[in-house]
Design a protein around this motif. Structure first.
Motif: not given
Length: 295
Positions: A255-264, A62-74
């Motif tokens: 305002g939260r630390k990360s945005l819900f990935p579903g928005v992306y 969920e962090s925008t500063t790192e790419f942890a891996g590829f997924t389709l869960d979002n």
């Protein structure tokens, strides 16, 4: 007396270099390289944010500063939040209704303005451009104050209807500006010719004028929908009673630390859908022109 045969070797001609001419091959090459670099940079700046959102939609973190891996869960989980689903539905409902109303009104105004006297047309164009030149925050605050005057009569006025009216107000000029250039391309006597043939005015408008300017109507409609769907400022000042559009929902969550990935994921799908619609329209339009040429 015999005519003398012209011999070019007997004459000397001045060269361009003698007049101070310089081809500047180096400058031409430099400008060619610079122009291509500027073109690539412009394209990069326009689409970089879209690419970033698309990449983030496949990020397992969920962090925008790192790419942890590829997924389709979002994509699979993007409709799990009820508040987000409601905001998306509100955005579509508001934008579709506002676009349909603005397209109909803008087409009628654009056609009517074309047949007005030049001075009246110039004044109408000036009035039409004011909402375009006005800043969004001024438009939003002014409409909020206007709707506030109706609160003594309509206690719960702020909500869907205020956002809808506000959206129609600021997207209507875009439709008018898309219709007017198309009106200039058609024969100005087309409407009069159809009337002379016995066709009623409304039928002439529907069967003759509208098909001739359908490209401008479609362009204005797509532009109006896009502007309405992504609006935040005007909607923020004119909404109420818990009526949140997607942009307002994102603002309340940013305002939260990360945005819900579903928005992306949803943003990426929406962008891909809009690109697909434009490409299909251009393909159909190009095929229609080829058919007309062949006939």
């Amino acid at each position: 007396m015999m005519n003398e045969v012209y011999d070019p070797s007997k004459y000397e001609y001045a060269k361009l270099e003698e007049f101070g001419f310089n081809e500047h091959k180096g400058l031409k090459l430099a400008w060619k390289i610079i122009s291509k670099v500027l073109l690539v940079f412009s394209i990069f700046m326009l689409y970089f944010s879209i690419v970033i959102i698309a990449i983030q939609s496949f990020n397992s973190s969920e962090s925008t500063t790192e790419f942890a891996g590829f997924t389709l869960d979002n994509y699979l989980n993007m409709f799990k939040k009820n508040s987000l689903n409601m905001a998306i539905m509100n955005s579509f409902k508001t934008s579709i209704c506002a676009t349909l109303i603005a397209t109909v009104l803008g087409t009628i105004i654009g056609i009517g303005a074309y047949y007005l006297p030049p001075k009246v047309k110039a004044r109408l164009s000036l009035l039409n451009n004011i909402p375009l030149l006005n800043s969004d925050i001024v438009t939003g605050v002014s409409l909020m104050l206007l709707f506030s005057l109706l609160l003594p009569v309509f206690k719960n006025i702020f909500g869907f209807w205020t956002v809808l009216i506000a959206h129609v107000y600021f997207i209507l000029p875009y439709v008018v500006l898309s219709v007017l250039p198309k009106m200039k391309e058609i024969d100005p006597n087309m409407l009069e010719a159809s009337l002379d043939l016995g066709v009623k005015p409304f039928k002439s408008l529907r069967k003759v004028i509208v098909p001739a300017i359908k490209g401008g109507i479609f362009s204005g409609m797509m532009l109006a929908f896009t502007i309405s769907f992504e609006d935040f400022v005007v909607g923020y000042f004119t909404t109420g009673n818990g009526y949140n559009t997607l942009s307002i929902w994102i603002y309340s969550s940013i305002g939260r630390k990360s945005l819900f990935p579903g928005v992306y994921a949803f943003s990426t799908l929406l962008t891909a859908f809009m690109i697909l619609v434009v490409v299909i329209y251009n393909l159909v339009k190009g095929r229609g022109k080829n058919v007309k040429k062949n006939h």
